[in-house]
Design a protein around this motif. Structure first.
Motif, PDB file in Angstrom:
ATOM      1  N   SER A  16       0.837  -1.188   0.000  1.00  0.00           N
ATOM      2  CA  SER A  16       0.000   0.000   0.000  1.00  0.00           C
ATOM      3  C   SER A  16       0.871   1.236   0.000  1.00  0.00           C
ATOM      4  O   SER A  16       1.820   1.346   0.777  1.00  0.00           O
ATOM      5  CB  SER A  16      -0.904   0.001   1.241  1.00  0.00           C
ATOM      6  OG  SER A  16      -1.588   1.227   1.326  1.00  0.00           O
ATOM      7  N   VAL A  17       0.520   2.179  -0.880  1.00  0.00           N
ATOM      8  CA  VAL A  17       1.292   3.413  -0.941  1.00  0.00           C
ATOM      9  C   VAL A  17       0.624   4.500  -0.114  1.00  0.00           C
ATOM     10  O   VAL A  17       1.125   5.618  -0.026  1.00  0.00           O
ATOM     11  CB  VAL A  17       1.441   3.896  -2.405  1.00  0.00           C
ATOM     12  CG1 VAL A  17       2.217   2.878  -3.195  1.00  0.00           C
ATOM     13  CG2 VAL A  17       0.089   4.154  -3.050  1.00  0.00           C
ATOM     14  N   PHE A  18      -0.521   4.176   0.492  1.00  0.00           N
ATOM     15  CA  PHE A  18      -1.232   5.173   1.276  1.00  0.00           C
ATOM     16  C   PHE A  18      -0.477   5.458   2.575  1.00  0.00           C
ATOM     17  O   PHE A  18      -0.148   4.568   3.330  1.00  0.00           O
ATOM     18  CB  PHE A  18      -2.639   4.667   1.594  1.00  0.00           C
ATOM     19  CG  PHE A  18      -3.504   5.667   2.296  1.00  0.00           C
ATOM     20  CD1 PHE A  18      -3.701   6.919   1.753  1.00  0.00           C
ATOM     21  CD2 PHE A  18      -4.105   5.351   3.489  1.00  0.00           C
ATOM     22  CE1 PHE A  18      -4.518   7.837   2.389  1.00  0.00           C
ATOM     23  CE2 PHE A  18      -4.906   6.256   4.124  1.00  0.00           C
ATOM     24  CZ  PHE A  18      -5.116   7.497   3.583  1.00  0.00           C
ATOM     25  N   GLN A  82      -0.430   4.091  -9.609  1.00  0.00           N
ATOM     26  CA  GLN A  82       0.463   3.798  -8.476  1.00  0.00           C
ATOM     27  C   GLN A  82       1.420   4.949  -8.235  1.00  0.00           C
ATOM     28  O   GLN A  82       1.616   5.381  -7.085  1.00  0.00           O
ATOM     29  CB  GLN A  82       1.235   2.509  -8.743  1.00  0.00           C
ATOM     30  CG  GLN A  82       0.390   1.255  -8.740  1.00  0.00           C
ATOM     31  CD  GLN A  82       1.216   0.023  -9.055  1.00  0.00           C
ATOM     32  OE1 GLN A  82       2.438   0.082  -9.174  1.00  0.00           O
ATOM     33  NE2 GLN A  82       0.557  -1.105  -9.200  1.00  0.00           N
ATOM     34  N   PHE A  85      -0.109   7.962  -6.457  1.00  0.00           N
ATOM     35  CA  PHE A  85      -0.269   7.822  -5.016  1.00  0.00           C
ATOM     36  C   PHE A  85       1.068   7.984  -4.291  1.00  0.00           C
ATOM     37  O   PHE A  85       1.139   8.592  -3.227  1.00  0.00           O
ATOM     38  CB  PHE A  85      -0.911   6.472  -4.683  1.00  0.00           C
ATOM     39  CG  PHE A  85      -2.406   6.508  -4.705  1.00  0.00           C
ATOM     40  CD1 PHE A  85      -3.120   6.677  -3.534  1.00  0.00           C
ATOM     41  CD2 PHE A  85      -3.099   6.393  -5.893  1.00  0.00           C
ATOM     42  CE1 PHE A  85      -4.505   6.732  -3.542  1.00  0.00           C
ATOM     43  CE2 PHE A  85      -4.483   6.440  -5.928  1.00  0.00           C
ATOM     44  CZ  PHE A  85      -5.197   6.611  -4.747  1.00  0.00           C
ATOM     45  N   VAL A  86       2.138   7.437  -4.865  1.00  0.00           N
ATOM     46  CA  VAL A  86       3.454   7.576  -4.246  1.00  0.00           C
ATOM     47  C   VAL A  86       3.859   9.046  -4.191  1.00  0.00           C
ATOM     48  O   VAL A  86       4.313   9.544  -3.157  1.00  0.00           O
ATOM     49  CB  VAL A  86       4.507   6.753  -5.014  1.00  0.00           C
ATOM     50  CG1 VAL A  86       5.914   7.080  -4.512  1.00  0.00           C
ATOM     51  CG2 VAL A  86       4.229   5.261  -4.864  1.00  0.00           C
ATOM     52  N   ALA A  89       1.690  11.112  -1.547  1.00  0.00           N
ATOM     53  CA  ALA A  89       1.422  10.377  -0.310  1.00  0.00           C
ATOM     54  C   ALA A  89       1.213  11.290   0.888  1.00  0.00           C
ATOM     55  O   ALA A  89       0.671  10.867   1.911  1.00  0.00           O
ATOM     56  CB  ALA A  89       2.561   9.395  -0.022  1.00  0.00           C
ATOM     57  N   PRO A  93      -5.751  11.406  -0.631  1.00  0.00           N
ATOM     58  CA  PRO A  93      -5.718  10.577  -1.848  1.00  0.00           C
ATOM     59  C   PRO A  93      -6.550  11.193  -2.966  1.00  0.00           C
ATOM     60  O   PRO A  93      -7.718  11.551  -2.753  1.00  0.00           O
ATOM     61  CB  PRO A  93      -6.295   9.241  -1.379  1.00  0.00           C
ATOM     62  CG  PRO A  93      -5.982   9.186   0.073  1.00  0.00           C
ATOM     63  CD  PRO A  93      -6.092  10.605   0.557  1.00  0.00           C
ATOM     64  N   ARG A 142      -3.588  -6.870 -11.007  1.00  0.00           N
ATOM     65  CA  ARG A 142      -3.551  -5.513 -10.457  1.00  0.00           C
ATOM     66  C   ARG A 142      -4.956  -4.987 -10.211  1.00  0.00           C
ATOM     67  O   ARG A 142      -5.211  -4.297  -9.219  1.00  0.00           O
ATOM     68  CB  ARG A 142      -2.798  -4.570 -11.397  1.00  0.00           C
ATOM     69  CG  ARG A 142      -1.314  -4.831 -11.486  1.00  0.00           C
ATOM     70  CD  ARG A 142      -0.591  -3.717 -12.239  1.00  0.00           C
ATOM     71  NE  ARG A 142       0.664  -4.220 -12.750  1.00  0.00           N
ATOM     72  CZ  ARG A 142       0.846  -4.663 -13.987  1.00  0.00           C
ATOM     73  NH1 ARG A 142      -0.147  -4.625 -14.859  1.00  0.00           N
ATOM     74  NH2 ARG A 142       2.013  -5.127 -14.371  1.00  0.00           N
ATOM     75  N   THR A 149      -3.440   0.253  -4.018  1.00  0.00           N
ATOM     76  CA  THR A 149      -3.814   1.585  -3.548  1.00  0.00           C
ATOM     77  C   THR A 149      -5.147   1.521  -2.809  1.00  0.00           C
ATOM     78  O   THR A 149      -5.895   0.545  -2.936  1.00  0.00           O
ATOM     79  CB  THR A 149      -3.967   2.557  -4.740  1.00  0.00           C
ATOM     80  OG1 THR A 149      -5.086   2.148  -5.540  1.00  0.00           O
ATOM     81  CG2 THR A 149      -2.705   2.586  -5.598  1.00  0.00           C
ATOM     82  N   ILE A 151      -8.152   2.250  -3.324  1.00  0.00           N
ATOM     83  CA  ILE A 151      -9.180   2.558  -4.310  1.00  0.00           C
ATOM     84  C   ILE A 151     -10.204   1.428  -4.329  1.00  0.00           C
ATOM     85  O   ILE A 151      -9.857   0.255  -4.177  1.00  0.00           O
ATOM     86  CB  ILE A 151      -8.553   2.713  -5.713  1.00  0.00           C
ATOM     87  CG1 ILE A 151      -7.680   3.979  -5.789  1.00  0.00           C
ATOM     88  CG2 ILE A 151      -9.618   2.762  -6.799  1.00  0.00           C
ATOM     89  CD1 ILE A 151      -6.949   4.123  -7.113  1.00  0.00           C
TER      90      ILE A 151
END
Length: 319
Positions: A16-18, A82, A85-86, A89, A93, A142, A149, A151
């Motif tokens: 997770s990039v959150f 992706q 989001f990175v 961060a 979001p 994916r 992510t 989502i």
């Protein structure tokens, strides 16, 4: 075609990039403007910044199926989300919902690239068949993990979703379908089975017995039938699919946190790994090489029918 992107297994899957620390400190343009600048030959994309919804419409240049070029565009689009989001961060979001739809009237997707299959089967080229299958199953995976992510993903089916088109819709968290939409797995008609995730995704939803009946019958189901079976989540009236998606997001936006957590729990309780999907497509590749000439002729007739469908809608799609 560029090499497929390696994806970790779920135990180490797309982390997770959150909430990650931002690696970018300079001012960034709004996410919806970044998406507006994106260009794909086989996709049209846009981001609604108010509803925080990313819309993606398949618009394959050739046959309305998952060509290698369309698969590459889908991969590039997923990886761009992706990265978004990175790079953001440290911000709220930019996307909560992802909608995967079609820009072709009456067609969601006719599935795998049958013309390519025929060519490689006649050449006995198992390597090429596996290469295509793995390039297809990675974006499917994916979808299943929402690109790593936070989502919620939705398939909007307006028209026919057959074979790999149905599998693509099944890989998403939810399916919204218009009443006249039709979905099914016709591969048995040319002595094959759907190898791009149908068994994995359907068996988690309706069990192995129903899944095998659906696959071995080759039957095409209406959206209403699939809604009664619990496969379609939201049934919309014809021409109202986009409106139904927007209404759902508006009505359920306050429950987004709970809904997303529920989907995460679903994946944990009924996990589908990339390894499982790859193993099944390898079985599929072997089965392809067992087809006879009469099977390939049936496949060729379906390919010609797809071309006629595409030719019939091209004037409409170009407007």
């Amino acid at each position: 075609m560029t090499p497929s992107v390696a994806i970790p297994e779920p135990a180490q899957q797309l982390p997770s990039v959150f909430g990650r620390p931002s690696l970018v400190s300079k001012a960034r343009e709004p996410a919806h403007l970044e998406v507006a600048r994106s260009h794909y030959r086989n996709l049209a994309v846009e981001l609604d910044p108010v509803a925080r919804t990313y819309w993606c419409f398949m618009q394959p240049e050739g046959r309305p199926s998952f060509t290698p070029e369309l698969l590459q565009d889908i991969t590039d689009m997923q990886l761009s989300i992706q990265r978004m989001f990175v790079e953001r961060a440290d911000e709220e979001p930019p996307i909560r919902y992802f909608v995967f739809a079609s820009g072709l009237p009456g067609i969601y997707s006719m599935g795998g690239d049958l013309g390519l299959f025929i060519e490689k089967i006649r050449a006995g080229d198992r390597v090429a068949l596996r290469r295509y299958a793995h390039a297809a199953i990675e974006p499917i995976y994916r979808n299943h993990v929402a690109f790593g992510t936070p989502i919620i993903t939705m398939g909007l089916v307006q028209g026919d979703a057959l074979g790999g088109g149905f599998e693509c819709a099944l890989s998403l968290d939810m399916i919204v379908a218009e009443r006249s939409a039709k979905m099914g797995l016709p591969e048995i008609l040319f002595n094959l089975f759907p190898g791009m995730g149908a068994y994995s995704f359907l068996s988690r939803r309706v069990g192995a017995v129903t899944t095998e009946k659906m696959i071995t019958s080759g039957r095409i189901y209406t959206a209403e039938e699939l809604h009664e079976m619990g496969i379609v989540d939201v049934l919309a009236e014809d021409g109202k699919g986009t409106e139904a998606v927007r209404e759902y997001i508006t009505e359920n936006g306050r429950k987004y946190n709970a809904h997303r957590a529920l989907i995460q729990a679903r994946r944990r309780v009924n996990p589908i790994t990339l390894g499982e999907l790859r193993d099944v497509v390898d079985i599929w590749a072997d089965a392809c090489l067992g087809l006879g000439e009469s099977d390939l002729r049936k496949m060729a007739r379906l390919t010609a029918a797809q071309d006629r469908r595409r030719a019939a809608i091209m004037p409409i799609a170009a407007e």
